[in-house]
Motif scaffolding. Structure first.
Motif, PDB file in Angstrom:
ATOM      1  N   ASN A  64       0.802  -1.218   0.000  1.00 30.18           N
ATOM      2  CA  ASN A  64       0.000   0.000   0.000  1.00 30.18           C
ATOM      3  C   ASN A  64       0.837   1.271   0.000  1.00 30.18           C
ATOM      4  OD1 ASN A  64      -2.453  -1.416   0.010  1.00 30.18           O
ATOM      5  ND2 ASN A  64      -2.424  -1.620   2.249  1.00 30.18           N
ATOM      6  N   SER A  65       2.165   1.128   0.119  1.00 38.12           N
ATOM      7  CA  SER A  65       3.023   2.318   0.089  1.00 38.12           C
ATOM      8  C   SER A  65       3.024   2.969  -1.289  1.00 38.12           C
ATOM      9  CB  SER A  65       4.461   1.950   0.478  1.00 38.12           C
ATOM     10  OG  SER A  65       4.517   1.454   1.797  1.00 38.12           O
ATOM     11  N   LEU A  66       2.780   2.170  -2.323  1.00 41.39           N
ATOM     12  CA  LEU A  66       2.836   2.681  -3.689  1.00 41.39           C
ATOM     13  C   LEU A  66       1.544   3.405  -4.055  1.00 41.39           C
ATOM     14  CD1 LEU A  66       4.370   2.871  -6.366  1.00 41.39           C
ATOM     15  CD2 LEU A  66       3.325   0.693  -7.026  1.00 41.39           C
ATOM     16  N   LEU A  67       1.675   4.703  -4.318  1.00 43.17           N
ATOM     17  CA  LEU A  67       0.520   5.493  -4.756  1.00 43.17           C
ATOM     18  C   LEU A  67       0.313   5.388  -6.257  1.00 43.17           C
ATOM     19  CD1 LEU A  67       0.967   8.810  -2.712  1.00 43.17           C
ATOM     20  CD2 LEU A  67      -0.312   6.751  -2.083  1.00 43.17           C
ATOM     21  N   GLY A  68       1.391   5.358  -6.995  1.00 42.66           N
ATOM     22  CA  GLY A  68       1.276   5.309  -8.449  1.00 42.66           C
ATOM     23  C   GLY A  68       2.642   5.289  -9.103  1.00 42.66           C
ATOM     24  N   TYR A  69       2.656   5.233 -10.427  1.00 37.68           N
ATOM     25  CA  TYR A  69       3.912   5.183 -11.172  1.00 37.68           C
ATOM     26  C   TYR A  69       3.751   5.947 -12.472  1.00 37.68           C
ATOM     27  CZ  TYR A  69       1.298   1.204 -13.097  1.00 37.68           C
ATOM     28  OH  TYR A  69       0.316   0.408 -13.627  1.00 37.68           O
ATOM     29  N   ALA A  70       4.864   6.571 -12.887  1.00 37.39           N
ATOM     30  CA  ALA A  70       4.886   7.368 -14.113  1.00 37.39           C
ATOM     31  C   ALA A  70       5.943   6.805 -15.049  1.00 37.39           C
ATOM     32  CB  ALA A  70       5.192   8.831 -13.798  1.00 37.39           C
ATOM     33  N   VAL A  71       5.581   6.654 -16.311  1.00 37.78           N
ATOM     34  CA  VAL A  71       6.482   6.113 -17.338  1.00 37.78           C
ATOM     35  C   VAL A  71       6.748   7.211 -18.361  1.00 37.78           C
ATOM     36  CG1 VAL A  71       6.701   4.426 -19.189  1.00 37.78           C
ATOM     37  CG2 VAL A  71       5.714   3.741 -16.991  1.00 37.78           C
ATOM     38  N   LEU A  72       8.030   7.467 -18.637  1.00 44.04           N
ATOM     39  CA  LEU A  72       8.409   8.565 -19.519  1.00 44.04           C
ATOM     40  C   LEU A  72       8.918   8.053 -20.866  1.00 44.04           C
ATOM     41  CD1 LEU A  72      10.345  10.854 -16.973  1.00 44.04           C
ATOM     42  CD2 LEU A  72       7.878  10.577 -17.305  1.00 44.04           C
ATOM     43  N   ASP A  73       8.193   8.351 -21.895  1.00 44.94           N
ATOM     44  CA  ASP A  73       8.542   8.143 -23.300  1.00 44.94           C
ATOM     45  C   ASP A  73       8.982   6.731 -23.632  1.00 44.94           C
ATOM     46  OD1 ASP A  73       8.416   9.635 -25.729  1.00 44.94           O
ATOM     47  OD2 ASP A  73      10.567   9.371 -25.927  1.00 44.94           O
ATOM     48  N   VAL A  74       8.186   5.758 -23.233  1.00 44.26           N
ATOM     49  CA  VAL A  74       8.419   4.400 -23.698  1.00 44.26           C
ATOM     50  C   VAL A  74       7.106   3.641 -23.680  1.00 44.26           C
ATOM     51  CG1 VAL A  74       9.024   3.565 -21.382  1.00 44.26           C
ATOM     52  CG2 VAL A  74       9.753   2.267 -23.383  1.00 44.26           C
ATOM     53  N   VAL A  75       6.802   2.970 -24.788  1.00 42.71           N
ATOM     54  CA  VAL A  75       5.677   2.034 -24.866  1.00 42.71           C
ATOM     55  C   VAL A  75       6.189   0.808 -25.608  1.00 42.71           C
ATOM     56  CG1 VAL A  75       3.880   3.815 -24.811  1.00 42.71           C
ATOM     57  CG2 VAL A  75       4.787   3.041 -26.994  1.00 42.71           C
ATOM     58  N   GLU A  76       5.517  -0.272 -25.425  1.00 39.74           N
ATOM     59  CA  GLU A  76       6.019  -1.558 -25.929  1.00 39.74           C
ATOM     60  C   GLU A  76       6.234  -1.566 -27.438  1.00 39.74           C
ATOM     61  OE1 GLU A  76       4.577  -6.256 -26.121  1.00 39.74           O
ATOM     62  OE2 GLU A  76       3.608  -4.849 -24.743  1.00 39.74           O
ATOM     63  N   GLY A  77       5.217  -1.183 -28.197  1.00 35.16           N
ATOM     64  CA  GLY A  77       5.292  -1.293 -29.649  1.00 35.16           C
ATOM     65  C   GLY A  77       6.412  -0.485 -30.260  1.00 35.16           C
ATOM     66  N   SER A  78       6.459   0.802 -29.956  1.00 30.35           N
ATOM     67  CA  SER A  78       7.470   1.664 -30.563  1.00 30.35           C
ATOM     68  C   SER A  78       8.861   1.338 -30.055  1.00 30.35           C
ATOM     69  CB  SER A  78       7.142   3.137 -30.296  1.00 30.35           C
ATOM     70  OG  SER A  78       7.086   3.399 -28.899  1.00 30.35           O
ATOM     71  N   ALA A  79       8.972   0.887 -28.793  1.00 35.75           N
ATOM     72  CA  ALA A  79      10.282   0.538 -28.247  1.00 35.75           C
ATOM     73  C   ALA A  79      10.884  -0.650 -28.986  1.00 35.75           C
ATOM     74  CB  ALA A  79      10.161   0.236 -26.751  1.00 35.75           C
ATOM     75  N   ILE A  80      10.078  -1.665 -29.213  1.00 33.59           N
ATOM     76  CA  ILE A  80      10.580  -2.849 -29.922  1.00 33.59           C
ATOM     77  C   ILE A  80      10.909  -2.509 -31.371  1.00 33.59           C
ATOM     78  CG2 ILE A  80       9.926  -5.133 -30.764  1.00 33.59           C
ATOM     79  CD1 ILE A  80       8.393  -5.563 -28.170  1.00 33.59           C
ATOM     80  N   ASP A  81      10.108  -1.649 -31.982  1.00 36.74           N
ATOM     81  CA  ASP A  81      10.410  -1.225 -33.353  1.00 36.74           C
ATOM     82  C   ASP A  81      11.742  -0.469 -33.408  1.00 36.74           C
ATOM     83  OD1 ASP A  81       8.073  -2.352 -34.243  1.00 36.74           O
ATOM     84  OD2 ASP A  81       6.939  -0.470 -34.249  1.00 36.74           O
ATOM     85  N   ALA A  82      11.986   0.355 -32.384  1.00 39.12           N
ATOM     86  CA  ALA A  82      13.204   1.171 -32.364  1.00 39.12           C
ATOM     87  C   ALA A  82      14.460   0.334 -32.189  1.00 39.12           C
ATOM     88  CB  ALA A  82      13.110   2.209 -31.249  1.00 39.12           C
ATOM     89  N   LEU A  83      14.314  -0.858 -31.625  1.00 33.16           N
ATOM     90  CA  LEU A  83      15.482  -1.712 -31.406  1.00 33.16           C
ATOM     91  C   LEU A  83      16.144  -2.110 -32.724  1.00 33.16           C
ATOM     92  CD1 LEU A  83      14.208  -4.073 -28.548  1.00 33.16           C
ATOM     93  CD2 LEU A  83      15.651  -2.036 -28.349  1.00 33.16           C
ATOM     94  N   GLN A  84      15.367  -2.105 -33.812  1.00 31.42           N
ATOM     95  CA  GLN A  84      15.912  -2.496 -35.112  1.00 31.42           C
ATOM     96  C   GLN A  84      17.006  -1.540 -35.576  1.00 31.42           C
ATOM     97  OE1 GLN A  84      14.722  -5.405 -36.106  1.00 31.42           O
ATOM     98  NE2 GLN A  84      13.252  -5.357 -34.414  1.00 31.42           N
ATOM     99  N   SER A  85      16.897  -0.292 -35.165  1.00 29.49           N
ATOM    100  CA  SER A  85      17.876   0.716 -35.608  1.00 29.49           C
ATOM    101  C   SER A  85      18.856   1.109 -34.501  1.00 29.49           C
ATOM    102  CB  SER A  85      17.141   1.974 -36.093  1.00 29.49           C
ATOM    103  OG  SER A  85      16.308   2.491 -35.070  1.00 29.49           O
ATOM    104  N   MET A  86      18.826   0.386 -33.386  1.00 27.98           N
ATOM    105  CA  MET A  86      19.673   0.741 -32.250  1.00 27.98           C
ATOM    106  C   MET A  86      21.158   0.598 -32.580  1.00 27.98           C
ATOM    107  SD  MET A  86      19.477   1.902 -29.210  1.00 27.98           S
ATOM    108  CE  MET A  86      20.361   1.996 -27.654  1.00 27.98           C
ATOM    109  N   GLN A  87      21.537  -0.477 -33.235  1.00 29.31           N
ATOM    110  CA  GLN A  87      22.943  -0.673 -33.570  1.00 29.31           C
ATOM    111  C   GLN A  87      23.438   0.406 -34.534  1.00 29.31           C
ATOM    112  OE1 GLN A  87      25.088  -2.393 -32.205  1.00 29.31           O
ATOM    113  NE2 GLN A  87      24.199  -4.237 -31.302  1.00 29.31           N
TER     114      GLN A  87
END
Length: 415
Positions: free
Chosen positions: A234-257
């Protein structure tokens, strides 16, 4: 000079005795044209060569004065020497933003990892503690500028910002340089929980303060995984995620190298490393770059080339873990308990699952199209405003619960 003026001057001179030298200087013929035309030739004045608009404005103003002729040595239009507005690349120390740093040893069977964190303690039992986790290749100082803005709006709030293993000043002994560093999502989530618990013990907190988790990029996947585990209770009130979602993140991995191959292998100085981040618009806020970039680099005295400042974290070596960081992220983000906030640099990053969830009102969404990937560094003030508002909406200490029915009956009140 007009004929009338010349005649008046000759009459005045003739009245002096012949033995007395005239005290009025002779007139210069060049003045005749200036008096008749009412202005002087600005091109004859000595002006510094400058192409900017302020110089043009000064010249235009000078040409309209008409009665002032600057001498060659006065340089009335010269600008002050030096360049006071030149951007500095000097490092800003972490002490500008945080109260203290902690080194938290965590021994295991084969190694001991010493987690390094930056901490500003919460003031009061109900004050929140914002816990931040940076992205791959970054460090806890990535959140320094945001920390300052959060404290402006919530002076009693605390901030705990960690360096993940293989990043910043977190160390592992004995060294594992010959092995692939374990940066799996499971390990990083376990590290975050360990840091939170050991910080509580070292600071002597009787209970855990209300928590808000904030994660950027890889850090967003870590805080979501920790929230989904339910281990913070119950200590956790909430969480914030900055500029990452599953679909676009996995797509971006193709150009990471490809991105890593175009990034400089090193820099001749710390200042040049800071400058590259700003010039390449990797970080668009110079104050934040001057704070966070030094923790990304290390000086290697054995390198004899001009690029002795190299990257502290080998991002290419983390490739085996890339997909594991983000697969299933959207589902966990929507299912975990607690308030949910997603900050993006563009709506194009939303995948189908999150788009449906946003339409159903399952989480709060804020988009900053003027920011780059490092939203919290590019726009720390705007990011802080959104996060503080998010915290206030989920703050339970402000809730006033209705009285229990049994208490009302004992007090003789009608129900």
């Amino acid at each position: 000079m007009s004929d009338l003026q010349r005649a008046f001057a000759k009459a005045k001179l003739s009245s002096y005795p012949a033995t007395m030298p005239p005290t009025i200087p002779p007139f210069i013929e060049a003045d005749e044209e200036e008096e008749e035309t009412g202005h002087f030739d600005i091109e004859s004045a000595e002006l510094p060569h400058d192409d900017d608009s302020s110089s043009a404005s000064s010249a235009s103003s000078a040409s309209s004065t008409g009665t002032i002729i600057p001498s060659q040595n006065q340089k009335l239009f010269a600008r002050p020497q030096g360049s006071p507005n030149k951007r500095t690349m000097d490092q800003i120390p972490w002490t500008t933003y945080f109260e203290r740093e902690l080194f938290l040893p965590s021994p295991s069977a084969d190694t001991t990892i010493t987690h390094h964190v930056y901490l500003t303690s919460p003031i009061g039992p109900s004050a929140p503690l914002f816990i931040t986790h940076h992205g791959a290749g970054s460090s806890g100082l990535s959140f320094a500028a945001l920390t300052s803005e959060l404290r402006k709006r919530l002076p009693n709030a605390g901030i705990l910002s960690l360096d993940a293993r293989g990043h910043g000043s977190t160390t592992i002994s004995p060294s594992q340089e010959t092995e692939i560093l374990d940066l799996s999502l499971e390990t990083l989530s376990s590290d975050l929980l360990t840091v939170i618990e050991r910080t509580k013990l070292q600071m002597g907190w009787e209970t855990m303060p209300p928590l808000i988790l904030i994660g950027h990029s890889l850090g967003g996947a870590v805080v979501t995984d920790v929230a989904k585990s339910g281990k913070l209770g119950n200590s956790l009130l909430g969480y914030a995620v900055l500029d990452v979602v599953e679909g676009s993140a996995i797509d971006a991995l193709q150009s990471m190298q490809t991105y890593l191959s175009t990034r400089p292998a090193g820099f001749p100085s710390l200042e040049s490393g800071i400058e590259w981040h700003i010039r390449s618009r990797t970080i668009r806020n110079s104050m934040s770059a001057r704070t966070s970039v030094p923790a990304l680099l290390k000086h290697d005295s054995e390198i004899r080339s001009s690029r002795s400042w190299t990257w502290r974290t080998d991002l290419a070596a983390t490739q085996p873990f890339w997909e594991g960081w983000f697969i299933g992220l959207s589902k966990k983000f929507l299912e975990a308990r607690g308030g949910k906030l997603l900050l993006l640099a563009g709506t194009d990053r939303l995948d189908k699952e999150l788009t449906i969830g946003q339409m159903q009102g399952k989480y709060a969404l804020q988009v900053f199209p003027e920011a780059g990937h490092f939203i919290h560094e590019d726009l720390p003030e705007k990011t802080a405003v959104v996060i503080v508002d998010f915290y206030k909406r989920n703050d339970r200490s402000a809730l006033v619960l209705p009285p229990k029915v049994s208490d009302m009956l004992r007090a003789g009140k009608k129900v």
